[in-house]
Design a protein around this motif. Sequence first.
Motif, PDB file in Angstrom:
ATOM      1  N   GLY A  61       0.787  -1.220   0.000  1.00 34.89           N
ATOM      2  CA  GLY A  61       0.000   0.000   0.000  1.00 34.89           C
ATOM      3  C   GLY A  61       0.813   1.260   0.000  1.00 34.89           C
ATOM      4  O   GLY A  61       0.243   2.361   0.024  1.00 34.89           O
ATOM      5  N   ASP A  62       2.126   1.159  -0.033  1.00 29.65           N
ATOM      6  CA  ASP A  62       2.977   2.355  -0.012  1.00 29.65           C
ATOM      7  C   ASP A  62       3.206   2.802  -1.442  1.00 29.65           C
ATOM      8  O   ASP A  62       4.139   2.385  -2.096  1.00 29.65           O
ATOM      9  CB  ASP A  62       4.312   2.041   0.688  1.00 29.65           C
ATOM     10  N   ALA A  63       2.329   3.641  -1.923  1.00 34.30           N
ATOM     11  CA  ALA A  63       2.437   4.111  -3.294  1.00 34.30           C
ATOM     12  C   ALA A  63       3.148   5.435  -3.389  1.00 34.30           C
ATOM     13  O   ALA A  63       3.530   5.865  -4.461  1.00 34.30           O
ATOM     14  CB  ALA A  63       1.047   4.230  -3.922  1.00 34.30           C
ATOM     15  N   THR A  64       3.319   6.102  -2.271  1.00 36.00           N
ATOM     16  CA  THR A  64       3.950   7.423  -2.290  1.00 36.00           C
ATOM     17  C   THR A  64       5.145   7.445  -1.356  1.00 36.00           C
ATOM     18  O   THR A  64       5.362   8.416  -0.631  1.00 36.00           O
ATOM     19  CB  THR A  64       2.933   8.501  -1.883  1.00 36.00           C
ATOM     20  N   ALA A  65       5.896   6.352  -1.323  1.00 36.77           N
ATOM     21  CA  ALA A  65       7.058   6.294  -0.446  1.00 36.77           C
ATOM     22  C   ALA A  65       8.083   7.307  -0.896  1.00 36.77           C
ATOM     23  O   ALA A  65       8.379   7.478  -2.064  1.00 36.77           O
ATOM     24  CB  ALA A  65       7.658   4.882  -0.477  1.00 36.77           C
ATOM     25  N   SER A  66       8.622   7.998   0.054  1.00 34.10           N
ATOM     26  CA  SER A  66       9.588   9.049  -0.260  1.00 34.10           C
ATOM     27  C   SER A  66      10.988   8.477  -0.280  1.00 34.10           C
ATOM     28  O   SER A  66      11.338   7.597   0.478  1.00 34.10           O
ATOM     29  CB  SER A  66       9.500  10.165   0.792  1.00 34.10           C
ATOM     30  N   ALA A  67      11.802   8.976  -1.171  1.00 38.36           N
ATOM     31  CA  ALA A  67      13.195   8.557  -1.280  1.00 38.36           C
ATOM     32  C   ALA A  67      14.019   9.781  -1.585  1.00 38.36           C
ATOM     33  O   ALA A  67      13.560  10.744  -2.180  1.00 38.36           O
ATOM     34  CB  ALA A  67      13.355   7.509  -2.373  1.00 38.36           C
ATOM     35  N   GLY A  68      15.251   9.734  -1.170  1.00 41.35           N
ATOM     36  CA  GLY A  68      16.111  10.882  -1.356  1.00 41.35           C
ATOM     37  C   GLY A  68      16.863  10.823  -2.664  1.00 41.35           C
ATOM     38  O   GLY A  68      17.467   9.805  -3.004  1.00 41.35           O
ATOM     39  N   GLY A  69      16.799  11.928  -3.411  1.00 35.72           N
ATOM     40  CA  GLY A  69      17.620  12.074  -4.598  1.00 35.72           C
ATOM     41  C   GLY A  69      17.350  11.039  -5.663  1.00 35.72           C
ATOM     42  O   GLY A  69      16.207  10.782  -6.048  1.00 35.72           O
ATOM     43  N   LEU A  70      18.430  10.433  -6.147  1.00 37.75           N
ATOM     44  CA  LEU A  70      18.355   9.507  -7.262  1.00 37.75           C
ATOM     45  C   LEU A  70      17.724   8.177  -6.889  1.00 37.75           C
ATOM     46  O   LEU A  70      17.309   7.428  -7.778  1.00 37.75           O
ATOM     47  CB  LEU A  70      19.762   9.257  -7.807  1.00 37.75           C
ATOM     48  N   ALA A  71      17.646   7.863  -5.604  1.00 30.99           N
ATOM     49  CA  ALA A  71      17.026   6.605  -5.209  1.00 30.99           C
ATOM     50  C   ALA A  71      15.575   6.554  -5.648  1.00 30.99           C
ATOM     51  O   ALA A  71      15.048   5.470  -5.949  1.00 30.99           O
ATOM     52  CB  ALA A  71      17.124   6.425  -3.695  1.00 30.99           C
ATOM     53  N   ALA A  72      14.879   7.705  -5.703  1.00 27.12           N
ATOM     54  CA  ALA A  72      13.485   7.725  -6.148  1.00 27.12           C
ATOM     55  C   ALA A  72      13.377   7.332  -7.611  1.00 27.12           C
ATOM     56  O   ALA A  72      12.445   6.620  -8.009  1.00 27.12           O
ATOM     57  CB  ALA A  72      12.891   9.118  -5.921  1.00 27.12           C
ATOM     58  N   VAL A  73      14.318   7.761  -8.447  1.00 29.46           N
ATOM     59  CA  VAL A  73      14.292   7.412  -9.869  1.00 29.46           C
ATOM     60  C   VAL A  73      14.518   5.909 -10.046  1.00 29.46           C
ATOM     61  O   VAL A  73      13.776   5.231 -10.771  1.00 29.46           O
ATOM     62  CB  VAL A  73      15.348   8.229 -10.630  1.00 29.46           C
ATOM     63  N   PHE A  74      15.548   5.366  -9.406  1.00 27.78           N
ATOM     64  CA  PHE A  74      15.839   3.948  -9.528  1.00 27.78           C
ATOM     65  C   PHE A  74      14.696   3.103  -8.979  1.00 27.78           C
ATOM     66  O   PHE A  74      14.321   2.090  -9.578  1.00 27.78           O
ATOM     67  CB  PHE A  74      17.143   3.616  -8.786  1.00 27.78           C
ATOM     68  N   ASP A  75      14.146   3.528  -7.855  1.00 32.68           N
ATOM     69  CA  ASP A  75      13.069   2.755  -7.244  1.00 32.68           C
ATOM     70  C   ASP A  75      11.806   2.806  -8.091  1.00 32.68           C
ATOM     71  O   ASP A  75      11.093   1.806  -8.217  1.00 32.68           O
ATOM     72  CB  ASP A  75      12.794   3.298  -5.839  1.00 32.68           C
ATOM     73  N   THR A  76      11.506   3.947  -8.691  1.00 29.44           N
ATOM     74  CA  THR A  76      10.314   4.064  -9.529  1.00 29.44           C
ATOM     75  C   THR A  76      10.405   3.160 -10.743  1.00 29.44           C
ATOM     76  O   THR A  76       9.459   2.439 -11.079  1.00 29.44           O
ATOM     77  CB  THR A  76      10.135   5.526  -9.974  1.00 29.44           C
ATOM     78  N   VAL A  77      11.545   3.158 -11.424  1.00 34.54           N
ATOM     79  CA  VAL A  77      11.706   2.315 -12.614  1.00 34.54           C
ATOM     80  C   VAL A  77      11.703   0.828 -12.231  1.00 34.54           C
ATOM     81  O   VAL A  77      11.110   0.002 -12.944  1.00 34.54           O
ATOM     82  CB  VAL A  77      13.004   2.691 -13.353  1.00 34.54           C
ATOM     83  N   ALA A  78      12.323   0.483 -11.114  1.00 36.51           N
ATOM     84  CA  ALA A  78      12.378  -0.923 -10.713  1.00 36.51           C
ATOM     85  C   ALA A  78      11.002  -1.449 -10.325  1.00 36.51           C
ATOM     86  O   ALA A  78      10.631  -2.577 -10.683  1.00 36.51           O
ATOM     87  CB  ALA A  78      13.362  -1.095  -9.556  1.00 36.51           C
ATOM     88  N   ARG A  79      10.223  -0.666  -9.615  1.00 36.55           N
ATOM     89  CA  ARG A  79       8.910  -1.112  -9.169  1.00 36.55           C
ATOM     90  C   ARG A  79       7.859  -1.053 -10.274  1.00 36.55           C
ATOM     91  O   ARG A  79       6.781  -1.633 -10.131  1.00 36.55           O
ATOM     92  CB  ARG A  79       8.472  -0.270  -7.974  1.00 36.55           C
ATOM     93  N   SER A  80       8.159  -0.368 -11.363  1.00 32.29           N
ATOM     94  CA  SER A  80       7.222  -0.281 -12.494  1.00 32.29           C
ATOM     95  C   SER A  80       7.547  -1.302 -13.568  1.00 32.29           C
ATOM     96  O   SER A  80       7.193  -1.106 -14.742  1.00 32.29           O
ATOM     97  CB  SER A  80       7.249   1.133 -13.080  1.00 32.29           C
ATOM     98  N   GLU A  81       8.192  -2.394 -13.195  1.00 32.53           N
ATOM     99  CA  GLU A  81       8.565  -3.396 -14.189  1.00 32.53           C
ATOM    100  C   GLU A  81       7.355  -4.019 -14.853  1.00 32.53           C
ATOM    101  O   GLU A  81       7.417  -4.464 -16.005  1.00 32.53           O
ATOM    102  CB  GLU A  81       9.419  -4.484 -13.520  1.00 32.53           C
ATOM    103  N   VAL A  82       6.221  -4.062 -14.143  1.00 29.91           N
ATOM    104  CA  VAL A  82       5.007  -4.628 -14.732  1.00 29.91           C
ATOM    105  C   VAL A  82       4.554  -3.829 -15.947  1.00 29.91           C
ATOM    106  O   VAL A  82       3.928  -4.374 -16.874  1.00 29.91           O
ATOM    107  CB  VAL A  82       3.894  -4.701 -13.668  1.00 29.91           C
ATOM    108  N   LEU A  83       4.867  -2.554 -16.001  1.00 32.03           N
ATOM    109  CA  LEU A  83       4.507  -1.729 -17.148  1.00 32.03           C
ATOM    110  C   LEU A  83       5.313  -2.109 -18.378  1.00 32.03           C
ATOM    111  O   LEU A  83       4.814  -2.021 -19.506  1.00 32.03           O
ATOM    112  CB  LEU A  83       4.718  -0.249 -16.812  1.00 32.03           C
TER     113      LEU A  83
END
Length: 627
Positions: free
Chosen positions: A153-175
Amino acid sequence: MVLKAFFPTCCALADSGLLVGRWVPEQSSAVVLAVVHFPFIPVQVKELLAQVQQASRVGVAVLGTWCHRRQEPEESLGHFLEGLGTLFSHEPWLQLCRERGSKSWSCKATRRQGPAPLAPACEDQVMLIFYDQRKVLLSQLHPPAALPERQAGDATASAGGLAAVFDTVARSEVLFQSDRFDEGPVRLTHWQSEGMEASILVELAKRAAGPVCLLLACLLSLVSAASACRVFRLWPLSFIWSKLSTCEQLRHRLDQLTLVVSAHRAEGPAQLMRKANALVSVLLDMALGLLLLSWLHRKDRFAQLAEALVPVADGSPQHPSPPLPTHALLAWLQATQIWLQFTGGHWACWWPGAPRRGSQTGHRELEHLLQWLMGAPAGLKMNRALDQVLGRFFLYHIHLWISYIHLMSPFIEHILWHLGLSACLGLTVALSILSDIISLLTFHIYCFYVYGARLYCLKIHGLSSLWRLFRGKKWNVLRQRVDSCSYDLDQLFIGTLLFTILIFLLPTTALYYLVFTLLRLLVVTVQGLVHLLVDLINSLPLYSLGLRLCRPYRLAAGVKFRVLEHEAGRPLRLLMQINPLPFSHVVRTYRLPSCGCHPKHSWGSLCRKLFFGELIYPWRQRGDKQD
């Protein structure tokens, strides 16, 4: 306000459409994941985004529009793109456009200043950052602690700096699993692999891995149950198994195989990397073991080893007596030469005046060493009576050991042949057996070291106790400290007499202790090198090192930016490149646990134990009890 828009390089040539991605408000960044092409139905686009958001727990939304002007744009297309902001409401609304026939880009980010639809809009400055979607998807950013926690349920988890970019692409693998050339209701452009047809062998291996792992897991469970039998827990067997390096290595390999063939899926990239490292380590170990086994079976090398092993354990050929040096250092060098000849005559060929190995059997080198000690070694005047007693005591043990070697010599070749078959289990198992063989062949040296150390330690403790008697002190056993004490004349006389006897007998005992300690340290050093090689093979993360060497982007330590365009009146365009993790950090991060030996003593404690005659075991298995 400056907004950062991360745009995939694979979409730079895509047709016009909608920008799909995630907005990170904490970083004022927009991560573009794909481009939705015309024609499309808005309802179907929203259903697709809802499915992706439910599967990946990432707030995927329509961030804006993308216009690629391959030809002169029509006015209707421009009005249509502007009108999409009312259907997919998002703040801010990005508008990216690539000019026809040039490398110029235009970027705008508009915000509504009021809740009304007709409220005036303001524009923000946009910084366009290109990234390789494939590399970012397959890479893992280090340290992993910088990534947000992936909770349900954590769809808006905050991450610092570039970690947000890497985490967004990794978790969107289903797309990215949808086909780029799909003729369905929604057509997307993003990074896409070659598909299952290009990796049919990999797919077949994946389908066959399940039954194979299940069968291996059943076999390993039977082996584990057999090893846990109560018979092996009885005192003699349990003591022997705990001291053999081969048993420790087999137990370690069993744990690694259990981890590899486990039916449970890896919970994260770290556990997946650990399984891969363990699998590659086991496969390489077995391959090296098979190479060693083929080398041993070639040209009947087992017979050659058996012929060389008996003289090594029994003694080397006779050679003229070495001259008696007059310096203690030369005496130590001579003892070292004798030990090198004892452990293998071909090792001593570098020594000046060393004899060549022959086919005839002569006097044993340990006998010659003891006879040298029973005389006047290095010109030292020893206590004749104690010297003769100690020399004959050790000579008797040598004769017992030679009788044992002669009794076992007919069976050594067969024993080596059967032990050599264990190399098919891995090179580490063969090296562990070699370490155990060294321990068995040098057991008499260990006994000599224990005898000399105990006798020397007894005299050192006796001298220290008598020295406290002269100073009017005694050791308080209950309080574990030195207290004052008054002694009468008889006690002082007996103490002086014993102190004089011990101080005059100490040089003879110390010389025997020094010689056998040097021999023991040489054996321990050889075993330590073997154990360190086993530990290196067990713990080296070979799969991670291979990834770092062949695909360095898989292990990312950070990123660097290269300026593509910086002109007045145009948005700043940057290219994000991945910095690979250094090899030292790869080894430190993904190093496998090992059952290997490790130094137990520091140099200071080791010297203290050697001086006071305490038994030393510098190389111990993990978890062993200390003496």
